[in-house]
Design an enzyme around this catalytic site. Sequence first.
Site, PDB file in Angstrom:
ATOM      1  N   LYS A  54       1.733  10.727   4.989  1.00 14.56           N
ATOM      2  CA  LYS A  54       2.084   9.627   5.903  1.00 14.56           C
ATOM      3  C   LYS A  54       2.456   8.378   5.117  1.00 14.56           C
ATOM      4  CE  LYS A  54      -1.382   7.321   6.874  1.00 14.56           C
ATOM      5  NZ  LYS A  54      -2.122   6.213   6.308  1.00 14.56           N
TER       6      LYS A  54
ATOM      7  N   LYS B 233       0.836  -1.212   0.000  1.00 14.87           N
ATOM      8  CA  LYS B 233       0.000   0.000   0.000  1.00 14.87           C
ATOM      9  C   LYS B 233       0.869   1.261   0.000  1.00 14.87           C
ATOM     10  CE  LYS B 233      -3.508   2.794   0.641  1.00 14.87           C
ATOM     11  NZ  LYS B 233      -4.481   3.063  -0.422  1.00 14.87           N
TER      12      LYS B 233
HETATM   13  N1  LIG Z   1     -10.135   8.266   2.309  1.00 15.97           N
HETATM   14  C1  LIG Z   1      -9.663   7.444   1.378  1.00 15.97           C
HETATM   15  O1  LIG Z   1      -9.986   7.561   0.189  1.00 15.97           O
HETATM   16  C2  LIG Z   1      -8.698   6.327   1.749  1.00 15.97           C
HETATM   17  C3  LIG Z   1      -8.398   5.376   0.752  1.00 15.97           C
HETATM   18  C4  LIG Z   1      -7.554   4.314   1.057  1.00 15.97           C
HETATM   19  C5  LIG Z   1      -6.985   4.215   2.323  1.00 15.97           C
HETATM   20  N2  LIG Z   1      -7.268   5.156   3.278  1.00 15.97           N
HETATM   21  C6  LIG Z   1      -6.629   4.982   4.600  1.00 15.97           C
HETATM   22  O2  LIG Z   1      -7.643   4.568   5.522  1.00 15.97           O
HETATM   23  C7  LIG Z   1      -7.350   5.098   6.823  1.00 15.97           C
HETATM   24  C8  LIG Z   1      -8.524   5.991   7.270  1.00 15.97           C
HETATM   25  O3  LIG Z   1      -8.622   7.044   6.338  1.00 15.97           O
HETATM   26  P1  LIG Z   1      -9.843   8.081   6.291  1.00 15.97           P
HETATM   27  O4  LIG Z   1      -9.759   8.764   4.980  1.00 15.97           O
HETATM   28  O5  LIG Z   1     -11.098   7.415   6.718  1.00 15.97           O
HETATM   29  O6  LIG Z   1      -9.341   9.103   7.422  1.00 15.97           O
HETATM   30  P2  LIG Z   1     -10.200  10.186   8.241  1.00 15.97           P
HETATM   31  O7  LIG Z   1     -11.424  10.576   7.499  1.00 15.97           O
HETATM   32  O8  LIG Z   1      -9.221  11.229   8.635  1.00 15.97           O
HETATM   33  O9  LIG Z   1     -10.695   9.351   9.527  1.00 15.97           O
HETATM   34  C9  LIG Z   1      -9.772   8.867  10.468  1.00 15.97           C
HETATM   35  C10 LIG Z   1     -10.506   7.977  11.455  1.00 15.97           C
HETATM   36  O10 LIG Z   1      -9.570   7.530  12.457  1.00 15.97           O
HETATM   37  C11 LIG Z   1     -10.030   7.964  13.737  1.00 15.97           C
HETATM   38  N3  LIG Z   1      -8.846   8.231  14.568  1.00 15.97           N
HETATM   39  C12 LIG Z   1      -7.732   8.922  14.214  1.00 15.97           C
HETATM   40  N4  LIG Z   1      -6.847   8.917  15.246  1.00 15.97           N
HETATM   41  C13 LIG Z   1      -7.417   8.206  16.244  1.00 15.97           C
HETATM   42  C14 LIG Z   1      -6.991   7.841  17.546  1.00 15.97           C
HETATM   43  N5  LIG Z   1      -5.790   8.193  18.023  1.00 15.97           N
HETATM   44  N6  LIG Z   1      -7.830   7.100  18.318  1.00 15.97           N
HETATM   45  C15 LIG Z   1      -9.053   6.726  17.836  1.00 15.97           C
HETATM   46  N7  LIG Z   1      -9.515   7.044  16.606  1.00 15.97           N
HETATM   47  C16 LIG Z   1      -8.693   7.769  15.833  1.00 15.97           C
HETATM   48  C17 LIG Z   1     -10.876   9.184  13.473  1.00 15.97           C
HETATM   49  O11 LIG Z   1     -11.744   9.435  14.567  1.00 15.97           O
HETATM   50  P3  LIG Z   1     -12.494  10.863  14.719  1.00 15.97           P
HETATM   51  O12 LIG Z   1     -13.759  10.743  13.925  1.00 15.97           O
HETATM   52  O13 LIG Z   1     -12.720  10.996  16.172  1.00 15.97           O
HETATM   53  O14 LIG Z   1     -11.548  11.912  14.184  1.00 15.97           O
HETATM   54  C18 LIG Z   1     -11.608   8.708  12.202  1.00 15.97           C
HETATM   55  O15 LIG Z   1     -12.623   7.778  12.539  1.00 15.97           O
HETATM   56  C19 LIG Z   1      -6.028   5.860   6.698  1.00 15.97           C
HETATM   57  O16 LIG Z   1      -4.950   5.054   7.070  1.00 15.97           O
HETATM   58  C20 LIG Z   1      -5.965   6.198   5.201  1.00 15.97           C
HETATM   59  O17 LIG Z   1      -4.621   6.393   4.777  1.00 15.97           O
HETATM   60  C21 LIG Z   1      -8.126   6.196   3.011  1.00 15.97           C
END
Ligand SMILES: NC(=O)c1ccc[n+]([C@@H]2O[C@H](COP(=O)([O-])OP(=O)(O)OC[C@H]3O[C@@H](n4cnc5c(N)ncnc54)[C@H](OP(=O)(O)O)[C@@H]3O)[C@@H](O)[C@H]2O)c1
Length: 294
Positions: free
Chosen positions: A239, A170
Site C-alpha cells: 500500500k 513516509k
Molecule cells: N507494524 C509496523 O511496524 C508499522 C510501522 C510503521 C507504520 N505502520 C503503519 O501503521 C498503520 C497500522 O499498521 P499495523 O501494523 O498496526 O496494522 P495492523 O496490525 O494490520 O492493524 C490495523 C489496525 O487497523 C484497524 N482497521 C483496519 N481497517 C479498519 C476499518 N475499516 N475500520 C476500523 N478499523 C480498521 C484494525 O482493526 P482490527 O483489529 O479489527 O483488524 C487494526 O486495529 C498502517 O498504516 C501501517 O502502514 C506500521
Amino acid sequence: MLSVAFLGLGAIGRPMARRIAAAGFPLTVWNRTSARATAFARETSAVAARTAGEAVEEADVAVTCLSTSADVRQVLDGGVLESLKRGATLLDCTSGDPATSRRIAEQLGARRVSFVDAPVSGGVRGAEDGTLTVMCGGEAADLERVRPVIESFGKKIVHCGPVGAGDAVKAMNQALLALTIWGTGEALVALSKLGVSARVALDVINASSGRSNASMNLFPERVLTRAFPRTFRLALLEKDARIAAQIARDERVPAPLTQLAADLCTLARKELGEEADHVEAVKVIEAWAGAEVR
Ligand SMILES: NC(=O)c1ccc[n+]([C@@H]2O[C@H](COP(=O)([O-])OP(=O)(O)OC[C@H]3O[C@@H](n4cnc5c(N)ncnc54)[C@H](OP(=O)(O)O)[C@@H]3O)[C@@H](O)[C@H]2O)c1
C-alpha cells in the site's frame, strides 16, 4: 493534561497507545475487533469505549492508527466526525495517502477540528521503546498543541510541511525500504549460491556503501535466523509503495523503480498471503532461485 482517544490497536497502534497511557494521559481506546480494546484496557489505565464515536467525545486529541486512509475515512463517517468536539485535533498516525488526508482535513476544518498527519517509522520495537520517528503534516500551531502526546511514543518529530506532507515522506521512505529489502535479497541469494556465506557478505556490505537498514538490521535479525517475525504486513508495505508511485505520477516525475517496488510487493503478497511480513518477500526470491540465504 490533554485527554486522548486512540482508535486502532493493531501491531503498532497497541504499543503506541501503551506509551500514551504510561505517560499519564487520560486515555480512551477503541478497536474494530472489540476484544483487542477490552484486553488493552485490562492491562493499562485506559478505558475501552463501545463505539469509535463514544471514544472521541471528550478527547482533545483523537489518534488514529488504521491500515489505510480509506479506513480513517470510514471510521470518521461511522460516527467520529460528528462526535469530535470543537477545538479537538485528529492526529492520524496511519501511513496514509496525501490526497485523502487533505480532503479529511478540509472536512474537519469546517467543524473547527484540526488535522495533523503523523505517520511513524521505527517498527514495533521503536513504538515499545518510544523512539519512533514521526513525520508530520499540518499547521505548525496544531502540531505544537499535540506534541506532548507525540513525544510519548516518538523521539524524532519532524514538521514536513502542510497536510499530507508527512504521508508523502513516509510513502517515499517505504518505497526505499521495499527496494533495499528486495535488492539485498537478490544479492545475498546470488552470493549464497556462489558459496559466499551471507554472514560474511553482510559483514562486508555493512562496512561498505551498499548498507541499509535492510542489510544492517532486517537481514541479520530476521532472515539469517529464519525467524521472520510478523511485525509489519507486506500488504501494508505494498500500500505504501503504491502511494509513493501515485505521488510520483501526480508530480510528473518518471519513477520506474518506485513503480517496480510497488509491483514486486504485489507479486510477493499474492504469493505469500495477506498476513505475511514484509521481510518474507525474500522467500519469493529464494523460491525462484531454488536457494536460501545462508
Ligand atoms: N507494524 C509496523 O511496524 C508499522 C510501522 C510503521 C507504520 N505502520 C503503519 O501503521 C498503520 C497500522 O499498521 P499495523 O501494523 O498496526 O496494522 P495492523 O496490525 O494490520 O492493524 C490495523 C489496525 O487497523 C484497524 N482497521 C483496519 N481497517 C479498519 C476499518 N475499516 N475500520 C476500523 N478499523 C480498521 C484494525 O482493526 P482490527 O483489529 O479489527 O483488524 C487494526 O486495529 C498502517 O498504516 C501501517 O502502514 C506500521
